[in-house]
Motif scaffolding. Structure first.
Motif, PDB file in Angstrom:
ATOM      1  N   ALA A  27       0.861  -1.174   0.000  1.00 15.75           N
ATOM      2  CA  ALA A  27       0.000   0.000   0.000  1.00 15.75           C
ATOM      3  C   ALA A  27       0.901   1.229   0.000  1.00 15.75           C
ATOM      4  O   ALA A  27       1.923   1.251   0.689  1.00 15.75           O
ATOM      5  N   VAL A  28       0.538   2.221  -0.773  1.00 14.90           N
ATOM      6  CA  VAL A  28       1.310   3.458  -0.846  1.00 14.90           C
ATOM      7  C   VAL A  28       0.684   4.483   0.085  1.00 14.90           C
ATOM      8  O   VAL A  28      -0.521   4.729   0.018  1.00 14.90           O
ATOM      9  N   ARG A  29       1.503   5.041   0.960  1.00 13.13           N
ATOM     10  CA  ARG A  29       1.048   6.144   1.799  1.00 13.13           C
ATOM     11  C   ARG A  29       1.740   7.416   1.310  1.00 13.13           C
ATOM     12  O   ARG A  29       2.955   7.560   1.450  1.00 13.13           O
ATOM     13  N   PRO A  30       0.958   8.336   0.761  1.00 11.68           N
ATOM     14  CA  PRO A  30       1.542   9.617   0.344  1.00 11.68           C
ATOM     15  C   PRO A  30       1.751  10.493   1.586  1.00 11.68           C
ATOM     16  O   PRO A  30       0.936  11.352   1.910  1.00 11.68           O
ATOM     17  N   TYR A  31       2.852  10.248   2.284  1.00 11.06           N
ATOM     18  CA  TYR A  31       3.031  10.823   3.615  1.00 11.06           C
ATOM     19  C   TYR A  31       3.177  12.341   3.612  1.00 11.06           C
ATOM     20  O   TYR A  31       2.986  12.969   4.650  1.00 11.06           O
ATOM     21  N   LEU A  32       3.466  12.939   2.473  1.00 12.34           N
ATOM     22  CA  LEU A  32       3.486  14.405   2.420  1.00 12.34           C
ATOM     23  C   LEU A  32       2.069  14.959   2.469  1.00 12.34           C
ATOM     24  O   LEU A  32       1.833  16.024   3.045  1.00 12.34           O
TER      25      LEU A  32
END
Length: 136
Positions: A27-32
């Motif tokens: 899963a990709v977390r766009p942490y910005l």
């Protein structure tokens, strides 16, 4: 697995490619865009067995503006570092790979990515023949 991803980061792109080639789901977390809470970042640090300054991008303009290079690096200072990184998530080193085994890896090197793949249980190149025994 979850990857804390910055879409403009070449190291993040390399990590996604390595995981894709190994057939590992993530899963990709766009942490910005979705910064971690202080509790989440604290948990990631625990999983990495790291201190906040170990994963802080102290060369970023936000770090320079805060004077982070001169901040103490001791247990009492950890909350200050964490709060700064939560407020300015670009300070968090990337990519962070949160592994299904409860660990985590900063996936900036080929070795770190190989470790993440190994710990994921994937066996890339499983049909490859073993090389010569270096101890023989």
């Amino acid at each position: 697995m979850e990857i804390w991803n910055n879409p403009s980061c070449s190291k993040c792109a390399a990590a996604r490619t390595a995981l894709d080639e190994a057939g590992i789901g993530y899963a990709v977390r766009p942490y910005l865009d979705r910064p971690p809470s202080a509790a989440e970042l604290t948990e990631v640090l625990r999983r990495l067995d790291a201190r906040p300054w170990d994963v802080c991008r102290t060369q970023e303009p936000a770090a320079a503006a805060l004077g982070m290079a001169d901040w103490p690096r001791d247990e009492a200072a950890e909350p200050r570092w964490i709060e700064a990184m939560v407020a300015a998530p670009e300070l968090i080193q990337r990519p962070l790979l949160l592994l299904d085994d409860g660990g985590a890896v900063v996936g900036r090197t080929a070795g770190a990515l190989a470790e993440a793949v190994r710990r994921s249980g994937a066996t890339p190149g499983a049909d490859a023949q073993p090389g010569p025994d270096p101890t023989a």
